[in-house]
Design an enzyme around this catalytic site. Structure first.
Site, PDB file in Angstrom:
ATOM      1  CE  LYS A  76      -4.546  -0.933   0.151  1.00  0.00           C
ATOM      2  NZ  LYS A  76      -4.685  -2.112  -0.654  1.00  0.00           N
TER       3      LYS A  76
ATOM      4  CE  LYS B 180      -3.730 -10.504  -3.731  1.00  0.00           C
ATOM      5  NZ  LYS B 180      -4.850  -9.627  -3.518  1.00  0.00           N
TER       6      LYS B 180
ATOM      7  CE  LYS C  55     -13.503  -7.388  -2.315  1.00  0.00           C
ATOM      8  NZ  LYS C  55     -12.513  -7.032  -1.281  1.00  0.00           N
TER       9      LYS C  55
HETATM   10  P1  TYM Z   1     -10.572  -9.041   0.813  1.00  0.00           P
HETATM   11  O1  TYM Z   1     -11.815  -8.234   0.911  1.00  0.00           O
HETATM   12  O2  TYM Z   1      -9.431  -8.489   0.051  1.00  0.00           O
HETATM   13  O3  TYM Z   1     -10.901 -10.460   0.213  1.00  0.00           O
HETATM   14  C1  TYM Z   1     -11.942 -11.281   0.737  1.00  0.00           C
HETATM   15  C2  TYM Z   1     -11.499 -12.739   0.701  1.00  0.00           C
HETATM   16  O4  TYM Z   1     -11.186 -13.135  -0.632  1.00  0.00           O
HETATM   17  C3  TYM Z   1      -9.880 -13.718  -0.676  1.00  0.00           C
HETATM   18  N1  TYM Z   1      -9.231 -13.382  -1.967  1.00  0.00           N
HETATM   19  C4  TYM Z   1      -8.660 -14.288  -2.764  1.00  0.00           C
HETATM   20  N2  TYM Z   1      -8.499 -15.613  -2.644  1.00  0.00           N
HETATM   21  C5  TYM Z   1      -7.881 -16.270  -3.669  1.00  0.00           C
HETATM   22  N3  TYM Z   1      -7.431 -15.648  -4.800  1.00  0.00           N
HETATM   23  C6  TYM Z   1      -7.566 -14.308  -4.957  1.00  0.00           C
HETATM   24  N4  TYM Z   1      -7.157 -13.727  -6.074  1.00  0.00           N
HETATM   25  C7  TYM Z   1      -8.197 -13.564  -3.905  1.00  0.00           C
HETATM   26  N5  TYM Z   1      -8.497 -12.260  -3.743  1.00  0.00           N
HETATM   27  C8  TYM Z   1      -9.126 -12.167  -2.533  1.00  0.00           C
HETATM   28  C9  TYM Z   1      -9.139 -13.085   0.498  1.00  0.00           C
HETATM   29  O5  TYM Z   1      -8.059 -13.879   0.900  1.00  0.00           O
HETATM   30  C10 TYM Z   1     -10.239 -13.008   1.533  1.00  0.00           C
HETATM   31  O6  TYM Z   1     -10.379 -14.237   2.205  1.00  0.00           O
HETATM   32  N6  TYM Z   1      -8.347  -8.333   5.258  1.00  0.00           N
HETATM   33  C11 TYM Z   1      -9.410  -9.048   4.573  1.00  0.00           C
HETATM   34  C12 TYM Z   1     -10.787  -8.786   5.147  1.00  0.00           C
HETATM   35  C13 TYM Z   1     -10.905  -9.073   6.599  1.00  0.00           C
HETATM   36  C14 TYM Z   1     -10.891 -10.351   7.237  1.00  0.00           C
HETATM   37  C15 TYM Z   1     -11.044 -10.092   8.615  1.00  0.00           C
HETATM   38  C16 TYM Z   1     -10.809 -11.653   6.741  1.00  0.00           C
HETATM   39  C17 TYM Z   1     -11.025  -8.120   7.583  1.00  0.00           C
HETATM   40  N7  TYM Z   1     -11.117  -8.730   8.787  1.00  0.00           N
HETATM   41  C18 TYM Z   1     -11.099 -11.140   9.547  1.00  0.00           C
HETATM   42  C19 TYM Z   1     -10.843 -12.703   7.687  1.00  0.00           C
HETATM   43  C20 TYM Z   1     -10.986 -12.430   9.051  1.00  0.00           C
HETATM   44  C21 TYM Z   1      -9.419  -8.610   3.113  1.00  0.00           C
HETATM   45  O7  TYM Z   1      -8.982  -7.541   2.789  1.00  0.00           O
HETATM   46  O8  TYM Z   1     -10.096  -9.459   2.275  1.00  0.00           O
END
Ligand code: TYM
Length: 334
Positions: free
Chosen positions: A115, A197, A200
């Site tokens: 970031k 990867k 969003k």
């Molecule tokens: P976020 O919003 O970026 O993504 C949500 C979930 O999707 C998974 N993910 C992927 N898995 C495989 N391949 C990809 N290309 C890919 N892109 C995203 C992420 O690993 C995630 O599981 N920090 C977290 C949100 C969060 C969270 C938490 C998760 C906040 N508090 C507590 C678990 C527990 C995040 O930014 O996910």
């Protein structure tokens, strides 16, 4: 007495349209886990604020993530589905836990360093302490399993560190949570252009969203990167082809996958046909989710009812943990 079900927590940031990475890295596990575990799944709206989203987009994004989760098979009767900011206890435990998180370790987190590179003009304190807030999301429910994609593995390690540190200093309270996936290892869905990867907010043409219409899905897959030819005999499959095979394994039948794997081995693979097949199988997979999510988003009152009921259960459990944490720290004066 029946054995208590293990607690599961996971969250998704409302920073854009959900994609195949979110589905196969996280949501697919949620849907299976809801049958066996005591599940808390939430929309991480506080986490999305580090990048200053436009306030007028936030509500729609939150509602869409809720709708896409339900459309993917989450049953709000079986899990607690909520929005992070409804659980004020998280904010207080975050404040407490920040005192056990050190600058040095936070500055070293790869997602923080990314970031800093991506947005050097907005390196705010929320970004730095992001892993503390995420740990608290998990620890406050006393979760032991956290279904996430591979990119979140490091954050889970930090959650375990913070749990240990708290327990050592103040007394046993938090179990140590593990990242979870039903397969052998955490999932990473690669972007279609071979650069990193799926995500969003980046490279839209290389990411397949659950909201993409049929034509868009076909078009994106037809433009996916592949090798130019069949390669030397016995040559290992290049990453770009492997990525397409991996996607096929997720949405196509086993004989289709085998057909194209054999075609590669026999050096007569036709990438055009392969992409067409994958495009059709992907359309079949996404269409019902997209349609259901679109219908659910029309009914905001229904979604609000779900998030409210989910928050009630999540808050009750979080409040118990917070109270114990306060007591262990010595904040119990009455
Ligand atoms: P976020 O919003 O970026 O993504 C949500 C979930 O999707 C998974 N993910 C992927 N898995 C495989 N391949 C990809 N290309 C890919 N892109 C995203 C992420 O690993 C995630 O599981 N920090 C977290 C949100 C969060 C969270 C938490 C998760 C906040 N508090 C507590 C678990 C527990 C995040 O930014 O996910």
């Amino acid at each position: 007495m029946a054995k208590e079900k293990e607690i599961v927590v996971s969250g998704i940031r409302p920073t854009g349209y959900l994609h195949l990475g979110n589905y196969f890295g996280a949501i697919r596990n949620y849907v299976r886990m809801q049958e066996e575990f005591n599940c808390y799944f939430f929309v991480a709206d506080w986490h999305s604020l580090t990048t200053h989203p436009d306030p007028k987009d936030l509500q729609g994004n939150v509602m869409r993530v809720l709708a896409e989760n339900i459309a993917s098979g989450l049953d709000p009767e079986k899990v607690s589905l909520y929005v992070q900011s409804d659980i004020k206890e998280i904010a207080e435990l975050y404040l407490l836990m920040n005192n056990l998180a050190y600058m040095g370790e936070l500055e070293k987190v790869p997602t923080f360093k990314d970031k800093v590179r991506q947005q050097p003009d907005n390196v705010n304190a929320g970004l730095l302490t992001y892993p503390v807030l995420m740990s608290v999301d998990i620890l406050i429910q006393r979760a032991v399993k956290v279904p996430v994609g591979k990119d979140q593995g490091q954050h889970l390690e930090m959650a375990r560190n913070f749990a240990q540190r708290f327990n050592r200093r103040y007394g046993q309270l938090f179990p140590e949570p593990e990242a979870f996936n039903y397969g052998d290892s955490l999932v990473r869905i690669a972007s279609l252009d071979g650069n990193g990867k799926m995500s969003k907010s980046e490279n839209e043409m290389a990411t397949i969203y659950l909201a993409d219409d049929d034509e868009k899905i076909r078009k994106k897959i037809s433009k996916a990167k592949t090798d130019s030819g069949n390669g030397e005999p016995g040559a290992p499959m290049p990453e770009s082809v492997q990525n397409l095979i991996e996607l096929m394994k997720l949405v196509s039948t086993a004989d289709v996958v085998k057909f194209y794997e054999d075609a590669w081995t026999n050096q007569n693979i036709r990438f055009g046909d392969m992409k067409k097949q994958l495009g059709e199988d992907m359309v079949k997979f996404i269409t019902p989710i997209r349609e259901k999510a679109a219908a659910l988003q029309q009914d905001k009152d229904f979604l609000r009812k779900i998030m409210k009921a989910g928050a009630e259960k999540a808050r009750a459990n979080a409040a118990q943990t917070l109270q114990q944490a306060q007591k262990l720290i010595g904040i119990n004066y009455y």
